[in-house]
Design an enzyme around this catalytic site. Structure first.
Site, PDB file in Angstrom:
ATOM      1  N   ASP A 108       0.905  -1.047  -0.117  1.00  0.00           N
ATOM      2  CA  ASP A 108       0.025  -0.084   0.025  1.00  0.00           C
ATOM      3  C   ASP A 108       0.715   1.286  -0.042  1.00  0.00           C
ATOM      4  OD1 ASP A 108      -2.865   0.417  -0.112  1.00  0.00           O
ATOM      5  OD2 ASP A 108      -2.277   1.604   2.017  1.00  0.00           O
ATOM      6  N   LYS A 118       8.320   4.326   9.946  1.00  0.00           N
ATOM      7  CA  LYS A 118       7.894   4.021  11.447  1.00  0.00           C
ATOM      8  C   LYS A 118       7.046   3.036  11.459  1.00  0.00           C
ATOM      9  CE  LYS A 118       4.088   7.056  11.727  1.00  0.00           C
ATOM     10  NZ  LYS A 118       2.830   6.320  11.878  1.00  0.00           N
ATOM     11  N   TYR A 175       6.553  13.907   8.998  1.00  0.00           N
ATOM     12  CA  TYR A 175       5.982  15.358   9.380  1.00  0.00           C
ATOM     13  C   TYR A 175       7.355  16.179   9.113  1.00  0.00           C
ATOM     14  CZ  TYR A 175       1.260  15.245  10.020  1.00  0.00           C
ATOM     15  OH  TYR A 175      -0.006  15.289   9.681  1.00  0.00           O
ATOM     16  N   ASP A 205       0.752   6.086  16.839  1.00  0.00           N
ATOM     17  CA  ASP A 205       0.855   6.248  15.505  1.00  0.00           C
ATOM     18  C   ASP A 205       1.143   7.742  15.245  1.00  0.00           C
ATOM     19  OD1 ASP A 205      -0.265   5.460  12.812  1.00  0.00           O
ATOM     20  OD2 ASP A 205      -1.948   6.607  13.236  1.00  0.00           O
ATOM     21  N   HIS A 238       5.387  12.201  15.215  1.00  0.00           N
ATOM     22  CA  HIS A 238       5.076  13.215  14.473  1.00  0.00           C
ATOM     23  C   HIS A 238       5.015  14.475  15.524  1.00  0.00           C
ATOM     24  CE1 HIS A 238       4.660  10.555  11.159  1.00  0.00           C
ATOM     25  NE2 HIS A 238       3.122  10.419  11.232  1.00  0.00           N
ATOM     26  N   LYS A 278     -10.227  18.413   9.810  1.00  0.00           N
ATOM     27  CA  LYS A 278      -8.741  18.007   9.712  1.00  0.00           C
ATOM     28  C   LYS A 278      -7.785  19.110   9.527  1.00  0.00           C
ATOM     29  CE  LYS A 278      -5.943  15.702   5.828  1.00  0.00           C
ATOM     30  NZ  LYS A 278      -5.002  15.144   6.566  1.00  0.00           N
ATOM     31  N   ARG A 298       0.328  26.104  18.282  1.00  0.00           N
ATOM     32  CA  ARG A 298      -0.392  27.144  18.811  1.00  0.00           C
ATOM     33  C   ARG A 298       0.402  27.550  19.974  1.00  0.00           C
ATOM     34  NH1 ARG A 298      -5.671  29.230  17.802  1.00  0.00           N
ATOM     35  NH2 ARG A 298      -5.829  27.671  16.467  1.00  0.00           N
ATOM     36  N   LEU A 333      -0.048  35.455   7.412  1.00  0.00           N
ATOM     37  CA  LEU A 333       0.788  35.045   6.395  1.00  0.00           C
ATOM     38  C   LEU A 333       0.140  33.722   6.004  1.00  0.00           C
ATOM     39  CD1 LEU A 333       3.272  34.811   4.745  1.00  0.00           C
ATOM     40  CD2 LEU A 333       4.406  33.788   6.399  1.00  0.00           C
TER      41      LEU A 333
HETATM   42  N1  LIG Z   1      -4.223  32.573   7.489  1.00  0.00           N
HETATM   43  C1  LIG Z   1      -5.118  31.753   7.857  1.00  0.00           C
HETATM   44  O1  LIG Z   1      -5.628  30.751   7.239  1.00  0.00           O
HETATM   45  C2  LIG Z   1      -5.656  32.166   9.115  1.00  0.00           C
HETATM   46  C3  LIG Z   1      -6.983  31.292   9.679  1.00  0.00           C
HETATM   47  N2  LIG Z   1      -7.559  31.783  10.771  1.00  0.00           N
HETATM   48  C4  LIG Z   1      -8.879  30.695  11.089  1.00  0.00           C
HETATM   49  O2  LIG Z   1      -9.473  31.478  11.778  1.00  0.00           O
HETATM   50  C5  LIG Z   1     -10.169  30.612  12.550  1.00  0.00           C
HETATM   51  C6  LIG Z   1     -10.292  30.905  13.961  1.00  0.00           C
HETATM   52  O3  LIG Z   1      -8.879  31.067  14.560  1.00  0.00           O
HETATM   53  P1  LIG Z   1      -8.213  30.523  15.776  1.00  0.00           P
HETATM   54  O4  LIG Z   1      -6.816  30.550  15.931  1.00  0.00           O
HETATM   55  O5  LIG Z   1      -8.423  28.767  15.384  1.00  0.00           O
HETATM   56  O6  LIG Z   1      -8.903  30.941  16.925  1.00  0.00           O
HETATM   57  P2  LIG Z   1     -10.097  30.410  17.886  1.00  0.00           P
HETATM   58  O7  LIG Z   1      -9.802  31.164  19.115  1.00  0.00           O
HETATM   59  O8  LIG Z   1     -11.567  30.460  17.350  1.00  0.00           O
HETATM   60  O9  LIG Z   1      -9.578  28.988  18.289  1.00  0.00           O
HETATM   61  C7  LIG Z   1      -8.462  28.878  19.275  1.00  0.00           C
HETATM   62  C8  LIG Z   1      -8.389  27.652  19.744  1.00  0.00           C
HETATM   63  O10 LIG Z   1      -9.699  26.895  20.320  1.00  0.00           O
HETATM   64  C9  LIG Z   1      -9.902  25.836  20.068  1.00  0.00           C
HETATM   65  N3  LIG Z   1     -11.125  25.705  20.896  1.00  0.00           N
HETATM   66  C10 LIG Z   1     -12.524  25.603  20.127  1.00  0.00           C
HETATM   67  N4  LIG Z   1     -13.327  25.434  21.176  1.00  0.00           N
HETATM   68  C11 LIG Z   1     -13.019  25.263  22.233  1.00  0.00           C
HETATM   69  C12 LIG Z   1     -13.306  25.062  23.443  1.00  0.00           C
HETATM   70  N5  LIG Z   1     -14.642  25.100  24.008  1.00  0.00           N
HETATM   71  N6  LIG Z   1     -12.466  24.907  24.504  1.00  0.00           N
HETATM   72  C13 LIG Z   1     -11.130  25.019  24.196  1.00  0.00           C
HETATM   73  N7  LIG Z   1     -10.727  25.325  23.067  1.00  0.00           N
HETATM   74  C14 LIG Z   1     -11.613  25.534  21.907  1.00  0.00           C
HETATM   75  C15 LIG Z   1      -9.995  25.795  18.658  1.00  0.00           C
HETATM   76  O11 LIG Z   1     -10.232  24.603  18.068  1.00  0.00           O
HETATM   77  P3  LIG Z   1     -10.019  23.027  18.348  1.00  0.00           P
HETATM   78  O12 LIG Z   1      -9.626  22.813  19.799  1.00  0.00           O
HETATM   79  O13 LIG Z   1     -11.247  22.241  17.888  1.00  0.00           O
HETATM   80  O14 LIG Z   1      -8.846  22.723  17.634  1.00  0.00           O
HETATM   81  C16 LIG Z   1      -8.748  26.237  18.355  1.00  0.00           C
HETATM   82  O15 LIG Z   1      -7.499  25.334  18.577  1.00  0.00           O
HETATM   83  C17 LIG Z   1      -9.538  29.184  12.328  1.00  0.00           C
HETATM   84  O16 LIG Z   1     -10.052  28.340  11.361  1.00  0.00           O
HETATM   85  C18 LIG Z   1      -8.164  29.760  11.809  1.00  0.00           C
HETATM   86  O17 LIG Z   1      -7.838  28.682  11.028  1.00  0.00           O
HETATM   87  C19 LIG Z   1      -7.396  32.602  11.417  1.00  0.00           C
HETATM   88  C20 LIG Z   1      -6.260  33.756  11.097  1.00  0.00           C
HETATM   89  C21 LIG Z   1      -5.402  33.394   9.909  1.00  0.00           C
HETATM   90  O1  LIG Z   2       1.956   8.518  10.056  1.00  0.00           O
HETATM   91  C1  LIG Z   2       0.785   8.776   9.945  1.00  0.00           C
HETATM   92  O2  LIG Z   2       0.161   9.885   9.158  1.00  0.00           O
HETATM   93  C2  LIG Z   2      -1.096  10.030   8.426  1.00  0.00           C
HETATM   94  C3  LIG Z   2      -0.956  11.457   8.566  1.00  0.00           C
HETATM   95  O3  LIG Z   2      -0.290  12.239   7.510  1.00  0.00           O
HETATM   96  P1  LIG Z   2      -0.431  13.195   6.827  1.00  0.00           P
HETATM   97  O4  LIG Z   2       0.598  13.574   6.079  1.00  0.00           O
HETATM   98  O5  LIG Z   2      -1.744  12.879   5.887  1.00  0.00           O
HETATM   99  O6  LIG Z   2      -1.340  14.455   7.680  1.00  0.00           O
HETATM  100  C4  LIG Z   2      -2.271   9.499   9.586  1.00  0.00           C
HETATM  101  O7  LIG Z   2      -3.179   9.215   8.855  1.00  0.00           O
HETATM  102  C5  LIG Z   2      -1.695   7.962   9.838  1.00  0.00           C
HETATM  103  O8  LIG Z   2      -2.451   7.024  10.613  1.00  0.00           O
HETATM  104  C6  LIG Z   2      -0.485   8.208  10.502  1.00  0.00           C
HETATM  105  O9  LIG Z   2       0.154   6.348  10.525  1.00  0.00           O
END
Ligand SMILES: NC(=O)C1=CN([C@@H]2O[C@H](COP(=O)(O)OP(=O)(O)OC[C@H]3O[C@@H](n4cnc5c(N)ncnc54)[C@H](OP(=O)(O)O)[C@@H]3O)[C@@H](O)[C@H]2O)C=CC1
Ligand SMILES: O=C1O[C@H](COP(=O)(O)O)[C@@H](O)[C@H](O)[C@H]1O
Length: 535
Positions: free
Chosen positions: A59, A192, A223, A279, A284, A387, A392, A445
């Site tokens: 695969d 791995k 990764y 996994d 990663h 996904k 952060r 960015l």
């Molecule tokens: N350049 C770009 O592409 C940019 C994209 N964005 C987008 O804007 C959106 C919001 O930004 P983001 O930084 O995520 O800010 P948020 O403050 O909305 O989210 C911060 C984090 O909190 C998590 N969260 C959500 N609900 C809860 C909860 N109840 N308790 C604790 N943690 C929680 C989030 O999702 P979780 O825990 O589910 O992972 C995330 O990790 C995102 O989709 C981001 O991708 C923002 C700026 C630039």
């Molecule tokens: O090594 C693994 O990685 C994949 C995720 O890889 P990505 O490059 O698509 O993010 C994960 O689905 C798999 O379970 C794990 O073995």
């Protein structure tokens, strides 16, 4: 089952039109014809290389390895005189092997000629993994390549796209039958899992150490080949603005996330033996953690970088059960999407009493001067609401706040690994207009707008090239691996007796995980709004 090329089932190699031909003697005229064909366009001084894929019928080979080799070849990134050899037990013709990977190579009509040239460089050897016959045949094939290249010694890359249970046999056979004689090099690429726990990992490492030098071993963690993971060092060490604040005085917590919005479908048999920690988290996410936490290396030399990564790992304590939440997904019976109604244990390959986690959050503590007291929260899971993979970095609240209580939110630097690669800094600004209020905004960015015309290479493409070039920067060294297992093995043993919390397919995982993040000082306000620019 036929055992090797010397048996009654001879080894297929392609004729000049890419069709399979069978030879029983690897120095037969067909082989000479194949080698002559694969030399097409090669000049005399070009040193020869061979990339051998063990497990060519599998695969990974069809989904990742052959497509990656094709893209590199198509983009003229590989040495001129390179040949590709698939090796597996199955009796396959080149035509059948080609059929297995062709679709994943996504060949465009305009690339037809290059594709034909690629195929003419591909051969297949049928052989067992624990018997020397097939390996001897492979060696003869490589000898033939050497003769065809004016006797310049062939550099060898052996890729083990195989279950780890076979690593031992294959590497032993390689060492006995297929090594260079000192005029060229041999590099072994291993996928791995590198063991199942500390003990089995050490057994494998000791076995490999007896056969090869460390600089011949390339342990892939794909990764490390991802664009944004590669970017971590540049962001940290290439910008004066970040490094001075990259410490316990300023950073409240670091959250490293891997989420998938699909379950274990098709892989549950393998997955149930490993679980999400083995996994994804132990490899990663730990690799990302070390790049976020390590000190600046003395140089970009692979050993300097890996030395720093190991120093961080040495400072991490074994993970305690209290610092962990594990979950296992169940079907969401209200979902309109049929696949989401299917829980982990609904898979017939999963035992009904399986305690294997499909979700895990673990809080790691780094006991060193820079990080003591800063929780590194690793979280990963399958069958979640989205996904994404990201890092952060949440800064602490501002000291001596002069704004109305609660108005200032914490600064966050987010490195979005995938999808939609981005680096954004969530920060406070004055609300534009006549007022004096503040609001959350971002420096953004986004690669899709800033680097519109740049194709980001697939992680495997970059890593394969690095093996050709002999760069170990993005490969895992034995001591890194050893520490990663030391940190996780006691936890994994304890988890065998823990029933994971159920979470619904498509949810954010067990709510206990948010509680654990909160307990560790991660602040989520839910107030941030992103207004993406219209592209
Ligand atoms: N350049 C770009 O592409 C940019 C994209 N964005 C987008 O804007 C959106 C919001 O930004 P983001 O930084 O995520 O800010 P948020 O403050 O909305 O989210 C911060 C984090 O909190 C998590 N969260 C959500 N609900 C809860 C909860 N109840 N308790 C604790 N943690 C929680 C989030 O999702 P979780 O825990 O589910 O992972 C995330 O990790 C995102 O989709 C981001 O991708 C923002 C700026 C630039
Ligand atoms: O090594 C693994 O990685 C994949 C995720 O890889 P990505 O490059 O698509 O993010 C994960 O689905 C798999 O379970 C794990 O073995």
């Amino acid at each position: 089952m036929p055992s090797s090329v010397a048996s009654s089932q001879p080894s297929p190699i392609p004729d000049e039109r890419g069709r399979s031909q069978s030879i029983s003697d690897p120095l037969a005229p067909q082989l000479v014809a194949y080698l002559r064909e694969s030399m097409n366009g090669v000049v005399e001084e070009d040193p020869p290389y061979v990339f051998v894929v063990f497990g060519a019928s599998g695969d990974l080979a069809k989904k990742k390895i052959y497509p990656t080799l094709w893209w590199l070849f198509r983009d003229s990134l590989l040495p001129n005189n390179v040949n590709f050899v698939g090796y597996a037990r199955s009796a396959l013709s080149m035509e059948q092997l080609k059929a297995s990977f062709e679709k994943n190579c996504k060949v465009r009509d305009s690339e037809k000629d290059t594709w034909d040239r690629f195929l003419r460089k591909c051969a297949y050897v049928q052989g067992k993994y624990d018997d020397s016959e097939g390996f001897k045949c492979l060696q003869k094939l490589i000898d033939g390549m050497q003769s065809a290249a004016n006797n310049i010694a062939v550099n060898r890359l052996y890729y083990l796209a195989l279950p780890p249970s076979i690593f031992g046999d294959v590497t032993t056979q390689l060492k006995e039958n297929c090594m260079d004689n000192g005029d060229s090099w041999t590099r072994i690429i291993i996928e791995k899992p590198f063991g199942h726990d500390l003990q089995s990992s050490r057994t494998l490492s000791n076995h490999l150490a007896k056969l090869f030098k460390e600089d011949q071993l390339y342990r892939i963690d794909h990764y490390l080949g991802k664009e944004m993971v590669q970017n971590l060092m540049v962001l940290r060490f290439g910008n004066r603005i970040f490094n001075p604040s990259w410490n316990r005085d300023n950073i409240g917590s670091v959250l490293i996330t891997f989420k998938e919005d699909f379950g274990t479908e098709g892989r549950a048999g393998y997955f149930d033996q490993s679980g999400i920690i083995r996994d994804v988290m132990q490899n990663h996410l730990m690799q990302i953690l070390t790049l976020v936490a390590m000190e600046k290396p003395a140089s970009l030399n692979a050993e300097d970088i890996r030395d720093e990564k190991v120093k961080v790992l040495k400072a991490i304590e074994e993970i305690k059960l209290d610092d962990v939440v594990v979950g296992q997904y169940i079907g969401d019976m209200e979902s309109k999407d049929e696949s989401r109604r299917f829980g982990y244990k609904d898979d017939k390959e999963v035992p009904s009493d399986s305690k294997t986690p499909t979700y895990a959050m673990a809080v790691l503590h780094i006991k060193n001067e820079r990080w003591e007291g800063v929780p590194f929260i690793l979280r990963c899971g399958k069958a979640l609401n989205e996904k994404k993979a990201e890092v952060r970095v949440q800064y602490k609240s501002v000291n001596g706040d002069i704004y109305p209580s609660g108005d200032l939110k914490r600064t966050e630097l987010v490195m979005r690994v995938q999808p939609n690669e981005a680096v954004y800094l969530k920060m406070m600004t004055k609300k534009p207009g006549m007022g004096f209020g503040v609001e959350e905004t971002e420096l953004d960015l986004s690669y899709s707008s800033r680097y519109k015309d740049t194709r980001l290479p697939d992680a495997y493409e970059r890593l394969f090239l690095e093996v050709f070039m002999g760069s170990q920067i993005n490969f895992v060294r034995t001591d890194e691996l050893d520490h990663a297992w030391r940190i996780f093995t006691p936890l994994l043993e304890k988890l065998e007796k823990v029933s994971p919390t159920k979470y619904k397919f498509g949810s954010r995982g067990p709510p206990e995980a948010d509680d654990l993040m909160r307990k560790n000082g991660f602040v989520f306000t839910g107030t941030y709004k992103w207004n993406p620019p219209k592209l």
